[in-house]
Design a protein around this motif. Structure first.
Motif, PDB file in Angstrom:
ATOM      1  N   ALA A 108       0.604  -1.204   0.061  1.00 39.00           N
ATOM      2  CA  ALA A 108      -0.063  -0.015  -0.143  1.00 39.00           C
ATOM      3  C   ALA A 108       0.733   1.295  -0.052  1.00 39.00           C
ATOM      4  O   ALA A 108       0.701   2.462  -0.672  1.00 39.00           O
ATOM      5  N   LEU A 111       2.351   1.765  -3.525  1.00 37.43           N
ATOM      6  CA  LEU A 111       1.355   1.841  -4.659  1.00 37.43           C
ATOM      7  C   LEU A 111       0.814   3.450  -4.157  1.00 37.43           C
ATOM      8  O   LEU A 111       0.248   4.186  -5.330  1.00 37.43           O
ATOM      9  N   GLY A 112       0.932   3.926  -2.967  1.00 38.17           N
ATOM     10  CA  GLY A 112       0.210   5.227  -2.757  1.00 38.17           C
ATOM     11  C   GLY A 112       0.655   6.312  -3.467  1.00 38.17           C
ATOM     12  O   GLY A 112       1.876   6.467  -3.602  1.00 38.17           O
ATOM     13  N   ALA A 140      -4.195  -7.281  -2.156  1.00 39.74           N
ATOM     14  CA  ALA A 140      -3.637  -6.120  -2.165  1.00 39.74           C
ATOM     15  C   ALA A 140      -4.195  -4.872  -3.351  1.00 39.74           C
ATOM     16  O   ALA A 140      -4.468  -3.750  -2.606  1.00 39.74           O
ATOM     17  N   ALA A 141      -4.804  -5.600  -4.340  1.00 41.44           N
ATOM     18  CA  ALA A 141      -5.457  -4.461  -5.390  1.00 41.44           C
ATOM     19  C   ALA A 141      -6.917  -4.159  -4.842  1.00 41.44           C
ATOM     20  O   ALA A 141      -7.077  -2.796  -4.872  1.00 41.44           O
ATOM     21  N   HIS A 144      -6.334  -1.450  -2.178  1.00 44.21           N
ATOM     22  CA  HIS A 144      -5.554  -0.158  -2.829  1.00 44.21           C
ATOM     23  C   HIS A 144      -6.739   1.157  -2.642  1.00 44.21           C
ATOM     24  O   HIS A 144      -6.044   2.251  -2.587  1.00 44.21           O
ATOM     25  N   GLN A 149     -10.386  -2.882 -11.023  1.00 45.19           N
ATOM     26  CA  GLN A 149      -9.199  -3.765 -11.060  1.00 45.19           C
ATOM     27  C   GLN A 149      -8.996  -4.559 -12.131  1.00 45.19           C
ATOM     28  O   GLN A 149     -10.299  -5.255 -12.810  1.00 45.19           O
ATOM     29  N   VAL A 203      -5.957  -0.575 -11.153  1.00 43.05           N
ATOM     30  CA  VAL A 203      -5.058  -1.420 -10.792  1.00 43.05           C
ATOM     31  C   VAL A 203      -4.894  -2.587 -11.518  1.00 43.05           C
ATOM     32  O   VAL A 203      -5.678  -3.420 -11.634  1.00 43.05           O
ATOM     33  N   THR A 226      -1.573   1.626 -11.385  1.00 46.31           N
ATOM     34  CA  THR A 226      -0.569   0.945 -10.710  1.00 46.31           C
ATOM     35  C   THR A 226      -0.692  -0.513 -11.137  1.00 46.31           C
ATOM     36  O   THR A 226      -1.641  -0.922 -11.587  1.00 46.31           O
TER      37      THR A 226
END
Length: 756
Positions: A108, A111-112, A140-141, A144, A149, A203, A226
């Motif tokens: 996180a 990717l932030g 994780a996706a 986020h 996604q 994502v 991301t």
């Protein structure tokens, strides 16, 4: 026939008629069981012609049946058509996902903050088969943010992974289904994809990648998009990415995952769940299979499952639940290896301990070290082997059991036995060569004869012996089991001198116990006395068990007397006296030390004579005969410093420091402070000459500080304490002040306070 049975159903019918499991058909055809399962379930409705032909070959189809299967596949490809605007949604969320809190937080953070003005963050997630990379990436996706996604399985371990242009096509169709034409050229497709994804918060999960080239063109140049990539390979060629390796779960998380799976099916004690987790080595796929098996078989108890998993020869096969198979997960990676890496992987199952160095791997592979290093790199890259922080290589128990199975299946028993003999011969030969680096009269020349690894210093010898102890010790046990008594004796004798450098290793009892029993089988009293003496040393020094040490020493003395060897008689008497000194039986210490001195002097044993003198002086000191003890220690120092009688230099220097420390203690006990000061200064000079570790210098400084304090020289006492503390800080925990040293320091502080 093709119209009546769609391709997937027809394929399943032919496989059932052939009485083949998915795994068996995968092996026969070269197509992964996962790909075949997708075809049968209709997930993959239009496989390529070469793939279907390989499956037909694996099914041994001919005539009309073969034509029907190929036609059904062709019809499926027509029906599948162009990918629809599915958006490439992620797979079904796993509600019982457990643990990985720190790893999720790390992703996180990486990717932030992705914006249109910054490079698109990319996280590369790797790990061994079954460790849960896909589930982690999906979780994780989802965590986020609210962005859409896109999930694309790249089929990296299938017979025909998605090509780079196919990856781009599917991504383009997912976000722009209205496009009627997508460029066939990879560069043109990449340019179009980068244009379409620009400015879109997405994502992107690229799952199961096989190579850098498969994903490189799909990576957006700029945020806010991301990317999460999963692969069993490390994909080390990808630039500008964050890397995260997933390992098996911590024990508590593994137990929690099991509990979440079985909570509705059965009540399981926590201790039992911990045992199952241990047998599954905390690998999420294995845990899920084990939990599913328990829940889906109401007649089973937790103990039934533990019993099945506890049998090593059955554990891999027991970890199967429907189409979830730990073996299949491992096989997908194993099939990706080169022939050299597959052979090395199999033979690493012959490593006795939990890890190996490159040299032992080279011996098992029967390849030069550079070739072996390349194969090891391949195994590490595909996450079938882990390289630890210390450089050694290891795999967990499930992979070891899988490797054992492949070794038994692919290599003849005679070849496996020959590899085991080469392993043990090399381990024991190298142990002898390394041990002799510490033996007077041998040194480095003997070590250079060792094959594969060249030992050029005592430091290298020490490092090898410690690192490979978990492997050469089992080899020594094997030699003893096979009745190679002289070989066991040779190894133990070569390590005798080295054992002084590693006295706290807990397995010296095994080493010298094996050699003592070998000497008994050889009916050699001299050898038996020698190795019983080594066992006495282990009990006295390593284990601090003087009573047990005394028993071994007395046995050694009996054997030595029967042999008539005065050197062995002297050393056995010395060990008896040493054990007695720890019990403060001073008159007996004096008796046995004197006997040892007589016999060792007759044998002209340069090491033994001064040591027996020091022991005798210790006995006299303990008995309160201070003035008699002083000349005994002085005679020992003369023997140690006279070139005509001195033992090897490093032994002489160590023993001299010991003798001078006892002399200083004697003068302190006699409260002869000026004489004590001189003795302390001589002792410090001896420590400096010896290059001894800081612990002995700290002891010497504490003595002198105490003497200075009694002489009223507070400044000198504080200076010695300051030097002591500086050494202690530099050495860290190894130089913690305890016992006599702590008592001296406390007394110095009390005396200083009195004079203030």
């Amino acid at each position: 026939m093709a119209e009546e049975f769609p391709f997937g159903a027809l394929l399943r019918q032919f496989r059932s008629a052939a009485d083949l499991t998915l795994e068996q058909l995968a092996r026969a055809s070269g197509v992964s069981d996962r790909a075949i399962s997708d075809m049968e379930r209709g997930v993959s409705r239009g496989p390529r012609v070469r793939t279907v032909e390989a499956i037909a070959d694996g099914l041994a189809l001919a005539g009309d049946d073969r034509v029907a299967l190929l036609a059904a596949a062709r019809d499926g490809r027509g029906a599948a058509g162009t990918p629809t605007a599915s958006g490439l949604p992620p797979p079904r969320r796993v509600d019982d996902f457990t643990g990985r809190t720190a790893e999720l937080a790390q992703v996180a953070e990486w990717l932030g903050g992705a914006t249109a003005g910054t490079p698109s963050p990319v996280v590369m997630i790797s790990g061994a088969p079954g460790v849960g990379k896909t589930s982690f990436a999906v979780r994780a996706a989802l965590l986020h943010g609210p962005e859409e996604q896109l999930f694309l399985d790249l089929r990296g371990l299938d017979a025909e992974p998605l090509t780079p242009v196919a990856v781009l096509h599917r991504l383009i169709r997912a976000i722009s289904p209205e496009l009627r034409v997508v460029p066939r050229d990879t560069d043109e497709a990449a340019a179009l994809w980068h244009t379409l994804i620009q400015g879109r918060p997405r994502v992107l999960v690229l799952d199961n990648a096989i190579s850098e080239s498969q994903v490189r063109r799909a990576l957006p140049p700029r945020g806010p998009a991301t990317v999460l990539i999963t692969s069993r390979r490390t994909l080390g060629g990808l630039e500008g990415v964050r890397r995260l390796r997933l390992d098996p779960l911590p024990e508590d998380d593994a137990v929690a995952l099991l509990a979440a799976i079985v909570e509705q099916g059965t009540a399981a004690p926590e201790a039992s769940l911990r045992r199952i987790a241990e047998l599954c080595v905390n690998v999420p796929l294995a845990l899920r299979i084990a939990g599913n098996r328990l829940v889906s078989r109401p007649g089973w108890t937790v103990d039934d499952l533990i019993a099945r998993l506890g049998a090593e020869e059955r554990r891999i096969d027991a970890l199967t639940a429907g189409d979830l198979q730990i073996r299949a997960a491992f096989t997908l990676s194993y099939q990706q290896l080169s022939a050299e890496a597959r052979r090395l992987f199999r033979r690493l199952a012959l490593v006795p301990g939990s890890s190996t160095g490159v040299e032992l791997a080279s011996v098992l592979a029967e390849e030069p070290v550079p070739v072996t290093e390349e194969a090891l790199d391949e195994l590490v890259d595909l996450s079938l082997l882990e390289q630890r922080a210390d450089g050694r290589l290891a795999f967990h128990d499930l992979l070891r059991l899988y490797a054992e199975g492949e070794l038994s299946r692919e290599e003849a028993a005679a070849d496996r036995a020959a590899a085991g003999r080469r392993r043990d011969d090399w381990l024991l030969d190298t142990a002898v060569a390394a041990g002799r680096c510490f033996e007077p009269g041998h040194g480095l020349t003997a070590a250079k004869a060792a094959t594969v690894v060249e030992i050029t210093s005592s430091d290298e010898a020490d490092a090898w012996l410690r690192a490979e102890a978990e492997n050469w010790l089992p080899a020594l046990h094997q030699a003893a089991t096979e009745g190679e008594d002289q070989r066991v004796i040779d190894v133990a004798e070569s390590l005798h001198w080295y054992s002084d450098s590693w006295p706290m290793w807990p397995h010296w009892t095994e080493v010298f116990g094996l050699s003592t029993r070998a000497a008994e089988r050889l009916a050699d009293d001299r050898l038996r006395a020698e190795h019983l003496g080594y066992l006495a040393w282990v009990q006295i020094v390593c284990l601090n068990k003087p009573e047990e040490g005394l028993e071994y020493a007395r046995e050694a003395l009996d054997s030595a007397v029967r042999s008539g060897d005065r050197r062995q008689i002297g050393w056995a008497a010395y060990y008896v006296g040493w054990a007695l000194s720890l019990q403060e039986r001073w008159p007996e210490v004096i008796e046995y030390a004197s006997r040892a001195e007589d016999d060792l002097r007759a044998a002209d044993d340069r090491e033994g004579v001064p040591n027996s003198l020091i022991l005798r002086g210790l006995g006299l000191h303990g008995a309160g005969r201070f003035d008699e003890a002083i000349p005994v220690f002085e005679r020992a120092i003369v023997r140690l410093t006279d070139p005509a009688t001195a033992p090897p230099e490093y032994i002489a220097k160590f023993a001299e420091v010991t003798a001078r420390a006892f002399l200083a203690d004697l003068e302190i006990d006699l409260k002869r402070w000026p004489a004590a000061l001189a003795r302390c200064s001589d002792g410090i000079a001896a420590v400096e000459r010896s290059g001894e570790a800081s612990v002995r210098m700290i002891a010497a400084l504490s003595r002198r500080a105490l003497v200075h304090a009694h002489l009223g020289d507070a400044a000198a006492a504080q200076a010695d304490l300051a030097s002591l503390r500086a050494l202690q800080e530099k050495a860290g925990e190894a130089a913690t002040v305890t016992g006599r040293i702590a008592e001296r320091v406390a007394e110095v502080e009390r005396l200083a306070a009195r004079h203030r």
